[in-house]
Design a protein around this motif. Structure first.
Motif, PDB file in Angstrom:
ATOM      1  N   TRP A 327      -2.263   5.030  11.360  1.00  0.00           N
ATOM      2  CA  TRP A 327      -3.339   4.341  10.641  1.00  0.00           C
ATOM      3  C   TRP A 327      -3.546   4.932   9.256  1.00  0.00           C
ATOM      4  O   TRP A 327      -3.846   4.208   8.300  1.00  0.00           O
ATOM      5  CB  TRP A 327      -4.638   4.409  11.448  1.00  0.00           C
ATOM      6  CG  TRP A 327      -4.620   3.521  12.653  1.00  0.00           C
ATOM      7  CD1 TRP A 327      -4.685   3.907  13.960  1.00  0.00           C
ATOM      8  CD2 TRP A 327      -4.507   2.096  12.669  1.00  0.00           C
ATOM      9  NE1 TRP A 327      -4.612   2.813  14.790  1.00  0.00           N
ATOM     10  CE2 TRP A 327      -4.515   1.688  14.025  1.00  0.00           C
ATOM     11  CE3 TRP A 327      -4.397   1.128  11.675  1.00  0.00           C
ATOM     12  CZ2 TRP A 327      -4.417   0.360  14.408  1.00  0.00           C
ATOM     13  CZ3 TRP A 327      -4.301  -0.209  12.045  1.00  0.00           C
ATOM     14  CH2 TRP A 327      -4.308  -0.589  13.400  1.00  0.00           C
ATOM     15  N   ASP A 328      -3.416   6.262   9.131  1.00  0.00           N
ATOM     16  CA  ASP A 328      -3.523   6.882   7.805  1.00  0.00           C
ATOM     17  C   ASP A 328      -2.424   6.361   6.877  1.00  0.00           C
ATOM     18  O   ASP A 328      -2.658   6.114   5.694  1.00  0.00           O
ATOM     19  CB  ASP A 328      -3.434   8.403   7.920  1.00  0.00           C
ATOM     20  CG  ASP A 328      -4.678   9.017   8.546  1.00  0.00           C
ATOM     21  OD1 ASP A 328      -5.743   8.373   8.470  1.00  0.00           O
ATOM     22  OD2 ASP A 328      -4.572  10.118   9.121  1.00  0.00           O
ATOM     23  N   ALA A 329      -1.211   6.208   7.417  1.00  0.00           N
ATOM     24  CA  ALA A 329      -0.110   5.665   6.615  1.00  0.00           C
ATOM     25  C   ALA A 329      -0.404   4.227   6.203  1.00  0.00           C
ATOM     26  O   ALA A 329      -0.098   3.814   5.075  1.00  0.00           O
ATOM     27  CB  ALA A 329       1.201   5.738   7.399  1.00  0.00           C
ATOM     28  N   ALA A 330      -1.025   3.452   7.110  1.00  0.00           N
ATOM     29  CA  ALA A 330      -1.365   2.070   6.791  1.00  0.00           C
ATOM     30  C   ALA A 330      -2.417   2.001   5.680  1.00  0.00           C
ATOM     31  O   ALA A 330      -2.302   1.192   4.746  1.00  0.00           O
ATOM     32  CB  ALA A 330      -1.883   1.358   8.040  1.00  0.00           C
ATOM     33  N   VAL A 331      -3.429   2.854   5.760  1.00  0.00           N
ATOM     34  CA  VAL A 331      -4.466   2.890   4.719  1.00  0.00           C
ATOM     35  C   VAL A 331      -3.856   3.300   3.384  1.00  0.00           C
ATOM     36  O   VAL A 331      -4.176   2.728   2.327  1.00  0.00           O
ATOM     37  CB  VAL A 331      -5.601   3.855   5.124  1.00  0.00           C
ATOM     38  CG1 VAL A 331      -6.561   4.087   3.956  1.00  0.00           C
ATOM     39  CG2 VAL A 331      -6.358   3.302   6.326  1.00  0.00           C
ATOM     40  N   ASN A 332      -2.956   4.282   3.405  1.00  0.00           N
ATOM     41  CA  ASN A 332      -2.303   4.707   2.170  1.00  0.00           C
ATOM     42  C   ASN A 332      -1.460   3.574   1.589  1.00  0.00           C
ATOM     43  O   ASN A 332      -1.421   3.377   0.365  1.00  0.00           O
ATOM     44  CB  ASN A 332      -1.417   5.930   2.445  1.00  0.00           C
ATOM     45  CG  ASN A 332      -0.832   6.506   1.177  1.00  0.00           C
ATOM     46  OD1 ASN A 332      -1.550   6.857   0.243  1.00  0.00           O
ATOM     47  ND2 ASN A 332       0.493   6.609   1.124  1.00  0.00           N
ATOM     48  N   SER A 333      -0.811   2.789   2.455  1.00  0.00           N
ATOM     49  CA  SER A 333      -0.034   1.639   1.986  1.00  0.00           C
ATOM     50  C   SER A 333      -0.922   0.649   1.254  1.00  0.00           C
ATOM     51  O   SER A 333      -0.542   0.112   0.203  1.00  0.00           O
ATOM     52  CB  SER A 333       0.653   0.947   3.161  1.00  0.00           C
ATOM     53  OG  SER A 333       1.735   1.696   3.641  1.00  0.00           O
ATOM     54  N   LEU A 334      -2.090   0.388   1.815  1.00  0.00           N
ATOM     55  CA  LEU A 334      -3.014  -0.564   1.190  1.00  0.00           C
ATOM     56  C   LEU A 334      -3.450  -0.072  -0.192  1.00  0.00           C
ATOM     57  O   LEU A 334      -3.474  -0.844  -1.158  1.00  0.00           O
ATOM     58  CB  LEU A 334      -4.235  -0.779   2.081  1.00  0.00           C
ATOM     59  CG  LEU A 334      -3.987  -1.512   3.406  1.00  0.00           C
ATOM     60  CD1 LEU A 334      -5.249  -1.529   4.247  1.00  0.00           C
ATOM     61  CD2 LEU A 334      -3.508  -2.934   3.156  1.00  0.00           C
ATOM     62  N   LYS A 335      -3.797   1.202  -0.288  1.00  0.00           N
ATOM     63  CA  LYS A 335      -4.247   1.754  -1.567  1.00  0.00           C
ATOM     64  C   LYS A 335      -3.133   1.677  -2.611  1.00  0.00           C
ATOM     65  O   LYS A 335      -3.362   1.254  -3.752  1.00  0.00           O
ATOM     66  CB  LYS A 335      -4.684   3.207  -1.384  1.00  0.00           C
ATOM     67  CG  LYS A 335      -5.944   3.392  -0.557  1.00  0.00           C
ATOM     68  CD  LYS A 335      -6.273   4.868  -0.407  1.00  0.00           C
ATOM     69  CE  LYS A 335      -7.545   5.072   0.411  1.00  0.00           C
ATOM     70  NZ  LYS A 335      -7.832   6.520   0.609  1.00  0.00           N
TER      71      LYS A 335
END
Length: 541
Positions: A327-335
């Motif tokens: 999930w942290d990787a997904a949030v970083n992708s969005l940013k």
């Protein structure tokens, strides 16, 4: 008369100066963040020596041959599959046509790792066939929607006349319609070949160590072997192929722009046209097959169906495969994707405004400059993302703030990839604005800024938002440059997926497929929004 010239000249001079200032932004961006890093790597390769050895090595030309042959095969498959879909989109009025328009675009914006794993679910051992089909899967939309854009504007009376003179439907298509569509087909084929020849994630996942293209070999020599001379030599070969494809694509686009518009309108199919509609349906079904296989794989385990992979996204994987949770990787992708999209929209819209102004100029030199600038803006699509990424690491320390350690390094690389796509979407929208409206507003005393605010912006706002959404989903799935630049403590989701697939453990494999399914869901939702806002227009290539 002299007095009149003195009055008219300053506004023209001011417009020319303003246009030049606008053009400096995108050109300056390309010079600093594309040309400089690439030339630095190539220069280091020359300085290291051994280029003649690499160019004289038979294995180098085997790599080049495989790259060209596989890209050509994928292009042929994409063209053959895209033409019946183009007919469906351009000439057919049936229930579900809007869904078909959206569905065909989904594969083009899917992340490469998602497509690679989807085809790996069908062909676990990989190989040449899945590489060719996966690259064609990506690019059917380019053919279908580029050709459909011209097909919808063709004058149907020519075909009707041929039929009235006794020509069969096939002969009328072959003699009348196909020659008229040839510029669009050639333009789309050139871009498809460009995308396939520089494909990275798909070949890396499906080819493994057995099948390599110039792109994956450049990655291997740069990252694993630190063979800069070999990477530089391969980059030069790749660059030559890219320039050739861009030249052919540019020539085809000019012919396409000059195609005669007519009165063709969608209608219910008649007679043998139902066979073409059926073929389009088969193509759409085949496009769904890898996606369905990936979804099934994401919930499939040796013990049966399970959502363990989705639940594990809250962790770092089996035996700490990742440094952060999924999930942290997904949030970083969005940013990262948001930052890249904002930057790409600024540069891409400015470049499009300049290109439209140059193409409308009565001066032949200005129109020629516009065509050259248009081709230059496409170059980032065809140069190895690994070369660009490695170039960032050896050059950007010279800029204030040392961008090599900046969180904006990855957004910069992603923006470079999506700027050409933004330009291709925004250009036809800006060109469609009636210049007489702008001239009338200027005559009534409106400033250029007010003309843009009152005329251009209301007419182009929805397509601009659609272009931003398109750029966002492409940035979200970008893998080539990001895999080289993203730090282990801040990976994007595609990089995390590749890391999970490279680590042993069934749970890691399930996490990778679950993450792919989430990326695919976001992509599908974004494409539906893009099509709604863009009213079915993807732009041009």
């Amino acid at each position: 008369m002299a007095h009149a010239r003195a009055v008219v000249a300053p506004p023209r001079t001011a417009r020319g100066l303003g246009l030049a200032l606008l053009g400096l932004a995108p050109i300056g961006f390309l010079v600093v963040f594309f040309a400089w890093p690439v030339l630095a790597i190539v220069g280091r390769g020359f300085a290291a020596g051994g280029l003649d050895v690499v160019l004289g090595d038979a294995r180098t030309w085997q790599l080049a041959g495989f790259t060209v042959a596989s890209a050509a095969a994928s292009t042929v498959v994409a063209v053959v599959a895209g033409l019946p879909v183009a007919f469906l989109l351009a000439r057919v009025r049936l229930p579900g046509a809007g869904l078909a328009r959206t569905l065909v675009l989904v594969p083009f914006v899917l992340p490469t790792v998602v497509v690679g794993l989807a085809f790996r679910a069908l062909w676990p051992d990989g190989g040449v066939l899945p590489i060719v089909l996966a690259n064609a899967f990506f690019n059917v939309a380019v053919v279908a929607r580029t050709v459909a854009g011209l097909w919808a504007r063709l004058d149907s009376r020519m075909t009707d006349a041929a039929r009235a003179l006794g020509a069969s439907p096939w002969r009328a298509f072959r003699s009348v319609t196909l020659p008229a569509l040839a510029p669009a087909i050639a333009s789309a084929a050139a871009v498809v070949f460009l995308f396939c020849a520089t494909s990275f994630g798909v070949v890396l996942i499906l080819g493994g160590a057995r099948y390599r293209t110039l792109e994956t070999e450049i990655y291997l020599r740069t990252v694993d072997l630190l063979d800069l001379s070999g990477a530089a030599a391969l980059s030069l070969i790749q660059f030559a192929a890219v320039v050739a494809a861009l030249v052919l694509g540019g020539l085809a686009r000019r012919r396409k722009d000059g195609a005669r518009a007519g009165s063709g309108r969608p209608r219910r199919p008649r007679g043998g046209e139902w066979w073409v509609v059926g073929a389009a349906g088969v193509v759409l079904a085949l496009l769904v097959t890898p996606i369905a296989a990936l979804l099934a794989e994401s919930v499939s385990t040796p013990e049966g169906w399970s959502f363990a992979g989705y639940r594990a996204l809250t962790s770092t994987g089996e035996k700490g495969a990742l440094q952060v949770s999924g999930w942290d990787a997904a949030v970083n992708s969005l940013k990262v994707a948001i930052d890249a999209t904002l930057l790409a929209m600024v540069v891409g819209v400015l470049a499009s405004v300049v290109l439209v102004a140059l193409r409308r100029s009565p001066a032949k030199a200005a129109r020629g400059l516009g065509e050259t600038m248009d081709a230059v803006l496409m170059l980032p699509l065809g140069v190895s993302a690994v070369t660009v990424g490695f170039g960032y690491l050896v050059t950007l320390d010279a800029l204030p703030g040392d961008l090599r350690t900046s969180p904006y390094l990855v957004p910069l690389a992603q923006a470079l990839v999506i700027i050409p796509l933004i330009v291709r979407m925004v250009l036809p929208v800006l060109r469609s604005v009636d210049v007489r409206l702008r001239q009338a507003a200027s005559t009534l005393g409106a400033s250029p800024l007010r003309v843009w605010r009152e005329i251009d912006l209301p007419l182009t706002l929805r397509p601009l938002v659609a272009a931003a959404g398109f750029g966002f989903v492409v940035a979200l799935g970008e893998f080539g440059a990001t895999s080289f630049l993203a730090r282990p403590a801040a990976p994007t989701l595609p990089v995390a997926i590749a890391s999970l697939m490279g680590r042993p453990g069934e749970l890691n494999n399930q996490m990778a497929y679950a993450a792919c399914a989430l990326l695919m869901l976001v992509t599908v939702l974004a494409v539906m929004l893009i099509d709604r806002l863009g009213r079915g227009r993807v732009g041009e290539f």
